[in-house]
Scaffold this motif. Structure first.
Motif, short mmCIF file in Angstrom:
data_model
loop_
_atom_site.label_atom_id
_atom_site.label_comp_id
_atom_site.label_asym_id
_atom_site.label_seq_id
_atom_site.Cartn_x
_atom_site.Cartn_y
_atom_site.Cartn_z
N TYR A 115 -13.68 -41.96 -12.80
CA TYR A 115 -14.56 -43.04 -12.23
C TYR A 115 -14.62 -43.46 -10.73
CZ TYR A 115 -15.12 -44.04 -17.19
OH TYR A 115 -15.37 -43.86 -18.76
N VAL A 118 -16.93 -41.14 -9.03
CA VAL A 118 -18.42 -41.35 -9.52
C VAL A 118 -18.84 -42.49 -8.61
CG1 VAL A 118 -20.08 -41.82 -11.14
CG2 VAL A 118 -18.18 -40.50 -11.55
N PHE A 119 -17.90 -43.76 -8.73
CA PHE A 119 -18.13 -44.99 -8.22
C PHE A 119 -18.04 -44.88 -6.58
CE2 PHE A 119 -15.92 -47.73 -11.58
CZ PHE A 119 -16.95 -47.04 -12.59
N VAL A 133 -33.68 -43.99 -4.00
CA VAL A 133 -33.51 -43.43 -5.67
C VAL A 133 -33.39 -44.94 -6.26
CG1 VAL A 133 -31.59 -42.97 -7.11
CG2 VAL A 133 -32.16 -41.84 -5.22
N MET A 137 -36.13 -46.13 -8.93
CA MET A 137 -35.52 -46.39 -10.55
C MET A 137 -36.29 -47.72 -11.12
SD MET A 137 -31.53 -46.90 -10.51
CE MET A 137 -30.56 -48.23 -10.99
N PHE A 144 -37.80 -45.95 -14.50
CA PHE A 144 -37.21 -46.13 -16.05
C PHE A 144 -36.53 -47.35 -16.51
CE2 PHE A 144 -32.85 -45.78 -15.07
CZ PHE A 144 -32.85 -45.13 -14.10
N TRP A 180 -24.52 -52.87 -6.59
CA TRP A 180 -24.57 -51.35 -7.12
C TRP A 180 -24.05 -50.43 -6.31
CZ3 TRP A 180 -28.14 -47.10 -6.07
CH2 TRP A 180 -28.29 -46.18 -7.00
N TYR B 21 -21.58 -48.32 -15.89
CA TYR B 21 -21.55 -48.46 -14.31
C TYR B 21 -21.85 -47.08 -13.75
CZ TYR B 21 -20.98 -49.07 -9.35
OH TYR B 21 -21.05 -49.01 -7.95
N ALA B 22 -20.94 -46.08 -14.32
CA ALA B 22 -21.10 -44.57 -13.98
C ALA B 22 -22.33 -43.80 -14.27
CB ALA B 22 -19.84 -43.81 -14.57
N SER B 24 -25.15 -45.90 -14.72
CA SER B 24 -26.40 -46.21 -13.73
C SER B 24 -26.47 -45.94 -12.35
CB SER B 24 -25.87 -47.87 -13.50
OG SER B 24 -24.99 -47.88 -12.56
N LEU B 25 -25.04 -45.00 -12.02
CA LEU B 25 -25.22 -44.31 -10.67
C LEU B 25 -25.48 -42.87 -10.90
CD1 LEU B 25 -21.58 -45.45 -9.15
CD2 LEU B 25 -23.74 -45.89 -8.52
N ILE B 26 -25.21 -42.18 -11.87
CA ILE B 26 -25.55 -40.99 -12.28
C ILE B 26 -26.90 -40.64 -12.63
CG2 ILE B 26 -24.90 -38.56 -13.27
CD1 ILE B 26 -22.15 -39.63 -13.11
N PHE B 27 -27.30 -41.48 -13.44
CA PHE B 27 -28.62 -41.09 -14.26
C PHE B 27 -29.82 -41.25 -13.27
CE2 PHE B 27 -32.44 -42.42 -16.98
CZ PHE B 27 -32.46 -41.33 -17.45
N PRO B 28 -29.90 -42.23 -12.45
CA PRO B 28 -31.17 -42.17 -11.46
C PRO B 28 -31.34 -40.69 -10.91
CG PRO B 28 -29.66 -44.34 -11.33
CD PRO B 28 -29.11 -43.32 -12.12
N PHE B 29 -30.28 -39.98 -10.42
CA PHE B 29 -30.12 -38.76 -9.87
C PHE B 29 -30.65 -37.53 -10.70
CE2 PHE B 29 -27.54 -41.35 -7.04
CZ PHE B 29 -28.08 -40.98 -5.75
#
Lengths: 313, 279
Positions: A115, A118-119, A133, A137, A144, A180, B21-22, B24-29
């Protein structure tokens, strides 16, 4: 360090070496910090003279104009309000959330390492790409997120002009973007500080029967005080420096959505207007910022030192 | 190594929140990447679904995208030149100040260190006005020299990171070389700098990421030297009618950084936790 003290008497060779090594950085500091800042003050008392293509003395003219800008419409009043909300948002929303996230990870929640990576991703991607991006979004036509809201029957929550052009949402989008994209960077800094807390102290707390919440409050927070303090100090300076994200997210809609920040207003006057006449008023605003900002920043530093003293361990 | 541990309820809640949260960060890409394989026509009707066919035209034509006549390969070249040049400038200056300030005692030393820290705290956004006029006067606008100059500062966060490194570097090697008759420059360049390479690389990677991503310097002082990071913002306005092509350009701008991050993830995150990139 005793070895180093031996060299307190500088030889000619050492002196030459020091001077050569420091020449570029010191010169850079003199030009790009001292000179430009003094010149900013000078510029704030000048105006551009089209006949001679030069800046000429203008007394307090720019400051008077700046005052008029404040009373002319509400753009600058909103800019001040927005800049202030950035401070509150950073220090009382983003940093606390990051702190809680980091603490939970520190307490060995499974997959914490994954995590954390990723964060951290938003911190290495350019603001210029990341804002795009984020915008797409939420794009009202093709994003989406509105699509999801639509399918949940919440289509009345999608503003007609999109989230970034609607006065009700635009500033919140800027704040939300900050949250975010900003948590991961803070988590890495805070986690780093937490792992440096000596095991014995945590162990002693455990023997005293501290619950995790008490440990966070009475042990962890005081011991990572200097890191939290730094983050809050950075969170305070954004009040005077935050503009790029706003500029890229809202573009020309910043004015109509009441979403200017002080720094964005300065940058717009310096560069976006493409008009050399507006440089001096930008400089004047910069001077006002510095005059207010310096005591605010150093005052905050004092407050932080008082409430979050850094302990040596 | 036992710690007071969190209850299961909290752990599960945390994992759920972290996962959301992860995503929300990865999916847009992922969403963006997926849409680069659609023609605009399909994208309009099928925004969120998988592509019907494997359409690669956006990627094949991406090299012809241009901003002010600068094509994408040239933007990459500009970005590489600026990233390499600025990183070297920044390391050159920061290493010099950090080394001298830690290894030598001289008058003004502690004042310089204090200044470095205090100056970072002062909000000086207004100085962009004076810097811009300075660049106009010196004809440095739209030049590589002008951009490299901005990176030559020796007192920022890279200085603080390297200061931490050089402070712990023992002078004994230098002393031995000195006995053998090596001068101060020789000691720095042939003994100390090679030992500092790991630290310089670590700091260099962090700085390089910052320079690659830099939008502001180009926007302020060198719009004609279009970099990838600056260019994609302009493509955003010109490609509004062909979003999949824009998404391809955005992906292309991010890929190099993702590769660097994949290779040096530990170094990047460890050094951030010590000193921070954005300072």
């Amino acid at each position: 360090m005793a070895v180093k003290a031996k060299r307190s008497k500088l030889s000619v060779g050492a002196t030459v070496f020091i001077l050569v090594m420091l020449a570029v950085p010191v010169l850079h500091f003199i030009v790009f910090w001292l000179y430009v800042n003094f010149d900013t003050v000078a510029l704030s008392f000048e105006r551009y003279d089209g006949d001679t293509n030069n800046f000429v003395f203008n007394g307090f003219g720019n400051y008077v104009d700046l005052f008029r800008e404040f009373t002319k419409d509400d753009t600058l009043l909103y800019a001040v309000r927005n800049s202030f909300t950035l401070l509150l948002w950073n220090n009382f929303v983003i940093v606390p959330i990051s702190l809680v996230f980091a603490f939970v990870m520190y307490k060995k929640v499974p997959f914490s390492g994954f995590y954390k990576v990723v964060f951290f991703l938003p911190s290495i991607i350019s603001v210029s790409a990341l804002t795009l991006v984020f915008m797409y979004m939420f794009d009202a036509n093709s994003g989406f997120v509105p699509g999801i809201l639509d399918s949940l029957g919440l289509s009345d929550k999608i503003p007609f002009d999109g989230y970034f052009a609607d006065a009700k949402y635009a500033w919140w989008m800027v704040l939300f973007y900050g949250l975010w994209s900003g948590i991961g960077y803070n988590i890495v800094l805070i986690s780093g500080a937490m792992t440096r807390i000596p095991e014995e102290i945590v162990e002693a707390g455990k023997l005293d029967g501290l619950t995790p919440l008490k440990e966070l409050w009475h042990v962890t927070i005081p011991l990572i005080g200097s890191t939290l303090g730094t983050l809050m100090l950075l969170g305070t300076t954004v009040m005077f420096t935050y503009f790029l994200q706003v500029k890229l997210l809202l573009g020309g809609n910043a004015a109509t959505t009441h979403s200017y920040t002080i720094a964005l207003w300065i940058v717009d006057n310096v560069r976006e207007s493409g008009n050399i006449n507006t440089l001096p008023i930008g400089a004047a605003m910069g001077v006002v910022c510095a005059v207010i900002g310096i005591p605010v920043v150093f005052g905050t530093r004092k407050l932080i030192d008082r409430f979050l003293p850094s302990y040596e361990y | 190594m036992k710690k007071s541990s969190l209850g299961w309820g909290i752990k599960i809640t945390a994992i759920v929140i972290f996962t959301l949260y992860a995503i929300s960060l990865i999916f847009p890409f992922v969403w963006m990447l997926m849409n680069t394989f659609k023609p605009m026509k399909e994208f309009m009707t099928n925004t969120n679904g998988l592509p019907h066919t494997f359409y690669t035209e956006n990627w094949r034509t991406s090299f012809d995208l241009d901003v002010y006549g600068v094509r994408l390969p040239q933007m990459y070249l500009n970005s590489v030149i600026i990233t390499v040049g600025c990183t070297l400038c920044c390391l050159f200056s920061s290493s010099a100040t950090a080394y001298v300030l830690t290894q030598y005692r001289f008058p003004g030393r502690s004042v310089m260190y204090t200044m470095a820290i205090v100056v970072m705290m002062i909000p000086t956004i207004g100085s962009v006005a004076a810097t811009y006029t300075l660049y106009t006067k010196l004809q440095l606008l739209n030049t590589y020299t002008g951009i490299f100059l901005t990176a030559l500062g020796g007192f920022g966060s890279p200085f603080l990171l390297l200061y931490g490194f050089y402070r712990n570097l023992s002078w004994t090697y230098g002393e031995a070389a000195q006995i053998d008759g090596a001068g101060h420059f020789r000691i720095y360049f042939s003994i100390m700098l090679p030992m500092a390479v790991p630290a310089l690389v670590a700091v260099g990677i962090l700085q390089a990421i910052g320079f690659w991503n830099d939008y502001f310097t180009i926007y302020m002082y060198a719009r004609e030297i279009v970099t990838v990071s600056y260019g994609i913002q302009n493509l955003n306005s010109t490609l509004a009618g062909n979003l999949p092509a824009l998404f391809t350009a955005i992906m292309l701008s991010i890929i190099p950084i993702l590769i660097v991050f994949a290779c040096f993830q530990k170094v990047i995150m460890n050094n951030t936790s010590i000193g921070g990139i954005k300072g």
